[in-house]
Design an enzyme around this catalytic site. Structure first.
Site, PDB file in Angstrom:
ATOM      1  N   LYS A  46       9.635   4.940   7.691  1.00  0.00           N
ATOM      2  CA  LYS A  46       9.927   3.779   6.831  1.00  0.00           C
ATOM      3  C   LYS A  46      11.132   4.161   5.970  1.00  0.00           C
ATOM      4  CE  LYS A  46       5.279   1.878   5.959  1.00  0.00           C
ATOM      5  NZ  LYS A  46       4.054   2.101   5.130  1.00  0.00           N
TER       6      LYS A  46
ATOM      7  N   SER B  53       0.868  -1.187   0.000  1.00  0.00           N
ATOM      8  CA  SER B  53       0.000   0.000   0.000  1.00  0.00           C
ATOM      9  C   SER B  53       0.899   1.230   0.000  1.00  0.00           C
ATOM     10  CB  SER B  53      -0.919  -0.016   1.224  1.00  0.00           C
ATOM     11  OG  SER B  53      -0.170   0.013   2.419  1.00  0.00           O
TER      12      SER B  53
ATOM     13  N   GLU C 113      -3.202   5.248  12.613  1.00  0.00           N
ATOM     14  CA  GLU C 113      -2.252   5.600  11.545  1.00  0.00           C
ATOM     15  C   GLU C 113      -3.008   5.725  10.226  1.00  0.00           C
ATOM     16  OE1 GLU C 113       0.993   2.773  11.200  1.00  0.00           O
ATOM     17  OE2 GLU C 113       1.087   3.130   9.047  1.00  0.00           O
TER      18      GLU C 113
ATOM     19  N   SER D 156       8.789   1.607  11.352  1.00  0.00           N
ATOM     20  CA  SER D 156       7.976   0.583  10.678  1.00  0.00           C
ATOM     21  C   SER D 156       8.747  -0.249   9.655  1.00  0.00           C
ATOM     22  CB  SER D 156       6.818   1.286   9.957  1.00  0.00           C
ATOM     23  OG  SER D 156       6.109   0.374   9.150  1.00  0.00           O
ATOM     24  N   HIS D 157       8.354  -1.485   9.575  1.00  0.00           N
ATOM     25  CA  HIS D 157       8.743  -2.411   8.494  1.00  0.00           C
ATOM     26  C   HIS D 157       7.896  -2.108   7.253  1.00  0.00           C
ATOM     27  CE1 HIS D 157       5.174  -5.322   9.284  1.00  0.00           C
ATOM     28  NE2 HIS D 157       4.836  -4.067   9.459  1.00  0.00           N
ATOM     29  N   ARG D 158       8.011  -2.915   6.196  1.00  0.00           N
ATOM     30  CA  ARG D 158       7.093  -2.885   5.055  1.00  0.00           C
ATOM     31  C   ARG D 158       6.389  -4.242   4.976  1.00  0.00           C
ATOM     32  NH1 ARG D 158       7.222   1.965   2.069  1.00  0.00           N
ATOM     33  NH2 ARG D 158       5.124   1.204   1.636  1.00  0.00           N
ATOM     34  N   SER D 159       5.297  -4.285   4.224  1.00  0.00           N
ATOM     35  CA  SER D 159       4.583  -5.569   4.120  1.00  0.00           C
ATOM     36  C   SER D 159       5.408  -6.599   3.345  1.00  0.00           C
ATOM     37  CB  SER D 159       3.217  -5.371   3.488  1.00  0.00           C
ATOM     38  OG  SER D 159       3.329  -4.659   2.270  1.00  0.00           O
TER      39      SER D 159
ATOM     40  N   HIS E 249      -3.295  -6.257   2.257  1.00  0.00           N
ATOM     41  CA  HIS E 249      -2.417  -7.313   2.777  1.00  0.00           C
ATOM     42  C   HIS E 249      -3.092  -8.663   2.921  1.00  0.00           C
ATOM     43  CE1 HIS E 249       0.286  -4.015   4.777  1.00  0.00           C
ATOM     44  NE2 HIS E 249       0.349  -4.019   3.461  1.00  0.00           N
TER      45      HIS E 249
ATOM     46  N   LYS F 129       6.607  -1.062  14.664  1.00  0.00           N
ATOM     47  CA  LYS F 129       5.723  -2.138  14.187  1.00  0.00           C
ATOM     48  C   LYS F 129       6.471  -2.987  13.178  1.00  0.00           C
ATOM     49  CE  LYS F 129       3.187   0.119  10.377  1.00  0.00           C
ATOM     50  NZ  LYS F 129       1.876   0.253   9.729  1.00  0.00           N
TER      51      LYS F 129
ATOM     52  N   ASP G 135      -4.179   0.722  11.694  1.00  0.00           N
ATOM     53  CA  ASP G 135      -3.748   1.402  10.463  1.00  0.00           C
ATOM     54  C   ASP G 135      -4.715   1.009   9.351  1.00  0.00           C
ATOM     55  OD1 ASP G 135      -2.618   2.473   8.227  1.00  0.00           O
ATOM     56  OD2 ASP G 135      -0.811   1.230   8.232  1.00  0.00           O
TER      57      ASP G 135
ATOM     58  N   GLU H 111      -4.664  -2.898   9.079  1.00  0.00           N
ATOM     59  CA  GLU H 111      -3.929  -3.469  10.214  1.00  0.00           C
ATOM     60  C   GLU H 111      -4.615  -3.211  11.551  1.00  0.00           C
ATOM     61  OE1 GLU H 111       0.074  -1.867  10.090  1.00  0.00           O
ATOM     62  OE2 GLU H 111       0.160  -2.161   7.915  1.00  0.00           O
TER      63      GLU H 111
ATOM     64  N   GLU I 261       1.582  -9.815   6.655  1.00  0.00           N
ATOM     65  CA  GLU I 261       2.412  -9.444   7.804  1.00  0.00           C
ATOM     66  C   GLU I 261       2.270 -10.439   8.958  1.00  0.00           C
ATOM     67  OE1 GLU I 261       1.871  -5.288   8.708  1.00  0.00           O
ATOM     68  OE2 GLU I 261       2.751  -4.682   6.783  1.00  0.00           O
TER      69      GLU I 261
ATOM     70  N   ASP J  65       1.535   8.190   7.726  1.00  0.00           N
ATOM     71  CA  ASP J  65       2.386   7.258   6.971  1.00  0.00           C
ATOM     72  C   ASP J  65       2.436   7.723   5.512  1.00  0.00           C
ATOM     73  OD1 ASP J  65       3.529   5.157   5.590  1.00  0.00           O
ATOM     74  OD2 ASP J  65       1.999   3.684   6.058  1.00  0.00           O
TER      75      ASP J  65
END
Ligand code: PGA
Ligand code: ZN
Length: 462
Positions: free
Chosen positions: A372, A68, A322, A399-402, A189, A423, A276, A198, A241, A347
């Site tokens: 990110k 996304s 978020e 944050s991570h990514r998906s 996701h 996260k 989120d 999320e 995720e 974000d």
């Protein structure tokens, strides 16, 4: 016997290093080779791996990728050849590291120990575009991450310590972040009809990251039981995720499942929630269509959508929202922020980009930045964005990514920038848990060797 007995009488060490010694120290800090390769991310799509070599050794980095994605992110360079990984190949980005960035950077003889910002700036200039679209943000970021690792090694420090010094805004020692585990996946996701992307559980009542991971894992296992009981075993499959993706549609259904799981695990009051929705994904002209993943549209006006959030905030222990609104829907962000009682994170809205942050500050649109690294494409710009957010009095949420990898860089980053929360998906799947495991390693190391650290807890900040 101490070393003096072995060495014989003490000798006087000259105060400064000889030219030969200096050359050796110097060689350990300069880059002798830079290589890249195409590898896979957690969705099985190609991504960029970079390896740089200095006199201290080899340093790797693997770049993550979002689904996304926001409109204001730096450009992820893909080959676009449909006959090769469906257009998702990254051989152009790999080529750019090997044949453009690599040779040019090596020639500059930067000292990795001190020059990360210069290295990043050099790559930005070499690319020459705002979005890093010539060389690709995925190419540039891989080099930047690997250089940060080389810098830490050149200083004989762990990565989080190097990043902490680069940030320079964490006076209170070390803060271990609250992990936000994304345990219910929807949106882009997963394949269910849930519009919101999320639903996260945050063990704010833990005393340490290690205890927080235990709480998160126990609630996650309970959630699996709850879903199985309600929807059957087939509904316990997981999304990108690592969170479950049962056949639910309304956010309240998701939060009810979480409430039951937290209660069953015995953590009422200690584990709170974050959401989120990734609302840019379902903003259609003037409405938010929370039925966009089903055959039954459910468009909500801005006013009704804000009303939905206010009801959720009243009914459930939510501490963070978020991207509740679309990335260009400034008016709604601004309106909602006037009375929003919880952390409001940008974000897609901010894209880890200081120009977007300045705009958001002007609009008073939010009070926290999602960080990110691949949204902006270099580590020094990501740190500069965090510094800017702090200067506004905002929080920073790493944050991570998906589409992730087994690279654990962001765990060190969260401690380094003193983010107070992070996260990285659910407490399940290797590319997610590698970050949580690294945080527990950092906690152990700090406790044993450095002393003085705290778990962010309810504050969600350093
Ligand atoms: P993405 O999702 O990595 O697919 O963009 C994560 C998020 O929106 O926070
Ligand atoms: Zn998001």
């Amino acid at each position: 016997m101490d070393s003096q007995d072995i060495l014989g009488p003490a000798i006087t060490i000259p105060p400064s290093r000889t030219p030969a010694e200096m050359a050796c120290v110097y060689a350990s800090n300069i880059i002798s080779s830079i290589h890249a390769a195409q590898r896979l991310d957690s969705r099985g799509k190609p991504t960029v791996k970079v390896t740089i070599t200095t006199g201290k050794g080899k340093f790797d980095a693997i770049v993550p990728s979002g689904a996304s994605k926001g409109d204001y992110e730096a450009l992820e360079l893909r080959d676009g050849d449909p006959a090769f990984y469906g257009g998702n190949g990254v051989t152009k980005a790999v080529y750019n590291v090997e044949h453009v960035i690599g040779p040019a950077l090596i020639e500059q003889k930067f000292d990795v120990r001190t020059d990360l910002s210069k290295i990043d700036e050099f790559m930005r200039k070499l690319d020459g575009t705002k979005e890093k679209s010539n060389l690709g943000a995925n190419a540039i970021l891989g080099v930047s991450m690997a250089c940060a690792r080389a810098a830490a090694a050149a200083r004989d420090e762990p990565l989080y310590e190097f990043l902490r010094q680069q940030t320079g805004v964490t006076p209170n020692g070390y803060t271990l972040p609250v992990p936000f585990f994304n345990v219910l996946n929807g949106g882009a996701h997963s394949g269910n009809t849930m519009a919101f992307q999320e639903f996260m559980i945050a063990p704010v009542g833990a005393k340490s990251i290690t205890q927080a991971v235990q709480m998160g894992s126990e609630v996650y296992q309970e959630l699996k039981n709850v879903i199985k009981k309600q929807f059957g075993g087939a509904a316990t499959g997981i999304g990108d995720e690592g969170g479950f993706a049962p056949p639910i549609r309304h956010p309240a259904e998701a939060l009810d499942l979480l409430t039951t799981a937290v209660k069953n695990a015995g953590y009422e009051g200690k584990v709170k929630f974050g959401i989120d929705p990734a609302a840019s994904e379902f903003f259609r002209k003037d409405v938010y269509d929370i039925g966009f993943k089903s055959e039954r549209p459910e468009p909500l006006s801005r006013k009704d959508f804000m009303g939905l959030y206010n009801k959720l905030l009243k009914d459930y222990p939510i501490v963070l929202l978020e991207d509740p609104f679309a990335q260009d829907d400034w008016e709604t962000w601004k309106e909602f922020n006037k009375t929003c009682p919880v952390e409001l994170v940008g974000d897609d809205l901010l894209a880890t980009n200081i120009e977007r942050l300045a705009l958001a500050k002007e609009h008073e649109a939010c009070n926290s930045m999602l960080l990110k690294i691949n949204q902006i494409g270099t580590i020094s710009e990501a740190i500069a964005a965090a510094q800017k957010a702090y200067s506004y009095g905002w929080r920073v949420f790493v944050s991570h990514r998906s589409g992730e990898t087994t690279d654990d860089f962001i765990a060190d980053l969260a401690v380094g920038v003193g983010a107070g929360h992070l996260k990285s998906g659910s407490p399940c799947r290797g590319e997610r848990v590698v970050k949580y495991n690294r945080l527990m390693d950092i906690e152990d190391e700090i406790a044993h060797r450095r002393g003085g650290h705290v778990y962010a807890g309810e504050k969600l900040s350093a």
